[in-house]
Design a protein around this motif. Structure first.
Motif, PDB file in Angstrom:
ATOM      1  N   VAL A   1       0.851  -1.192   0.000  1.00 57.61           N
ATOM      2  CA  VAL A   1       0.000   0.000   0.000  1.00 57.61           C
ATOM      3  C   VAL A   1       0.884   1.239   0.000  1.00 57.61           C
TER       4      VAL A   1
ATOM      5  N   VAL B   1      -3.664   3.893  -1.914  1.00 59.42           N
ATOM      6  CA  VAL B   1      -4.030   2.885  -2.905  1.00 59.42           C
ATOM      7  C   VAL B   1      -3.396   1.549  -2.532  1.00 59.42           C
ATOM      8  N   SER B   2      -4.020   0.482  -3.010  1.00 59.33           N
ATOM      9  CA  SER B   2      -3.435  -0.859  -2.892  1.00 59.33           C
ATOM     10  C   SER B   2      -2.838  -1.201  -4.249  1.00 59.33           C
TER      11      SER B   2
ATOM     12  N   GLY C   1      -7.524  -3.622  -0.499  1.00 61.68           N
ATOM     13  CA  GLY C   1      -8.243  -2.454  -0.972  1.00 61.68           C
ATOM     14  C   GLY C   1      -9.687  -2.459  -0.514  1.00 61.68           C
TER      15      GLY C   1
ATOM     16  N   MET D   1      -9.841   1.352  -0.362  1.00 58.31           N
ATOM     17  CA  MET D   1      -8.853   1.968  -1.243  1.00 58.31           C
ATOM     18  C   MET D   1      -9.035   1.508  -2.684  1.00 58.31           C
TER      19      MET D   1
ATOM     20  N   VAL E   1      -7.702  -0.018  -6.179  1.00 51.20           N
ATOM     21  CA  VAL E   1      -6.719  -1.071  -6.443  1.00 51.20           C
ATOM     22  C   VAL E   1      -6.105  -0.833  -7.823  1.00 51.20           C
TER      23      VAL E   1
ATOM     24  N   TYR F   1     -10.942  -0.141  -9.765  1.00 55.03           N
ATOM     25  CA  TYR F   1      -9.790  -0.980 -10.066  1.00 55.03           C
ATOM     26  C   TYR F   1      -9.232  -0.560 -11.423  1.00 55.03           C
TER      27      TYR F   1
END
Length: 324
Positions: free
Chosen positions: A113, A121-122, A150, A155, A157, A195
């Motif tokens: 992360v 963000v992941s 995420g 978060m 991805v 995503y």
């Protein structure tokens, strides 16, 4: 006395190529020019003159995408085993050991992360140096965990793909990762978390047939090789002539599979702008999913309140006394 004398030539000694250190220069596949490797690394492995994109190592990719000193690696201790006891010219265990030394990574993906322009963000980045970026059990598991991370943290991805496909040394176990990663992305979609899938050269086979093609936005670097099977296999199967460059990012952009082709230097800014469109300009996502315990606690509270309200309706005198 001879009328004509034999000319005297000076001796020229050519420098041996062995005297030039290896790895100082490389040839651009696009233009054929020789490029100084140090200049190439400073330019994120992009040839300045031709724009050709060389593969970028996963740690360098992370550094180019995220804010400085914000990346925290996750699942670093997860490494591949040899569940099928695969035998060949070299055993799977020997190949794993050799590739760990070669790439400096425990497997073909780096996950963690970090922050992109202040937004958490992941991130998962594949590295082609490790067995051609092939997806085995560990790669599938780490990417699934990145997606779930995420989901738990609310978060976005981002997954950067560079792979030849599923890892044959693990047989059906590697193919199962296609379903596992796709199922995790379905949960992310239900939570309405974005995503972004980034395709680099190459992104092929099982990786392209699973999580790489499931992005809310699919971005590719210029000239990336993208597809499922090789040209020869497709031609023999379909018995048809295939158009030139049908597995390039530019060809797929024209036909709608890819949303945008973005040069490497512009990727960070473009992804950040897309996340602003998805999530708004505030840096913390408002779509944080509740944990199972919190969901149970909330459900219990609502149930108790409902019972209490029902009791009050059945006993109006209690309601009046409470209000007096």
């Amino acid at each position: 006395m001879a009328i004509f004398s034999k000319p005297q030539y000076s001796t020229v000694k050519a420098r041996s190529r062995d005297s030039i250190p290896k790895g100082m220069w490389t040839k651009c596949p696009g233009s054929g020019e020789m490029v100084y490797v140090k200049d190439l690394k400073k330019n994120l492995m992009v040839v300045a003159a031709s724009g050709y994109h060389f593969p970028l190592h996963a740690p360098d990719r992370v550094e180019s995408l995220l804010d400085k000193d914000t990346f925290v690696e996750c699942d670093a201790g997860v490494s591949s085993k040899d569940p099928l006891n695969f035998k060949g010219a070299a055993s799977y265990k020997e190949k794993l050991e050799a590739n760990v030394k070669k790439a400096g990574m425990p497997d073909a993906v780096l996950c963690g992360v970090g922050k992109m322009n202040g937004r958490e963000v992941s991130l998962a980045v594949m590295d082609f140096r490790f067995l051609g970026g092939s997806m085995g059990s560990v790669v599938g598991e780490k990417i699934t965990r990145a997606i779930e991370r995420g989901l738990e943290g609310g978060m976005p991805v981002i997954i950067v793909s560079a792979s030849g496909g599923a890892r044959m040394y693990e047989g059906i176990l590697s193919l199962m990762q296609m379903a596992k990663t796709s199922a995790a992305l379905a949960k992310l979609a239900e939570a309405k978390l974005p995503y972004v899938s980034v395709l680099t050269n190459p992104t092929m086979a099982g990786v392209m047939a699973s999580f790489a093609s499931l992005g809310d936005v699919i971005i590719s670097e210029p000239g990336a090789l993208v597809g499922f099977a090789g040209r020869r296999v497709i031609k023999e199967t379909t018995q048809a002539d295939l158009p030139e460059g049908f597995q390039t990012a530019e060809f797929l952009l024209d036909r709608g599979l890819i949303d945008q082709i973005v040069p490497r230097h512009e990727l960070r800014g473009r992804i950040s702008n897309l996340l602003n469109l998805f999530c708004g300009t505030h840096k913390k996502s408002s779509a944080k999913p509740k944990s199972a315990a919190k969901k149970r606690s909330t459900a219990k509270t609502k149930s108790t309140a409902k019972v209490s309200a029902t009791k009050n309706v059945k006993n109006p005198s209690r309601t009046r006394r409470a209000g007096s």
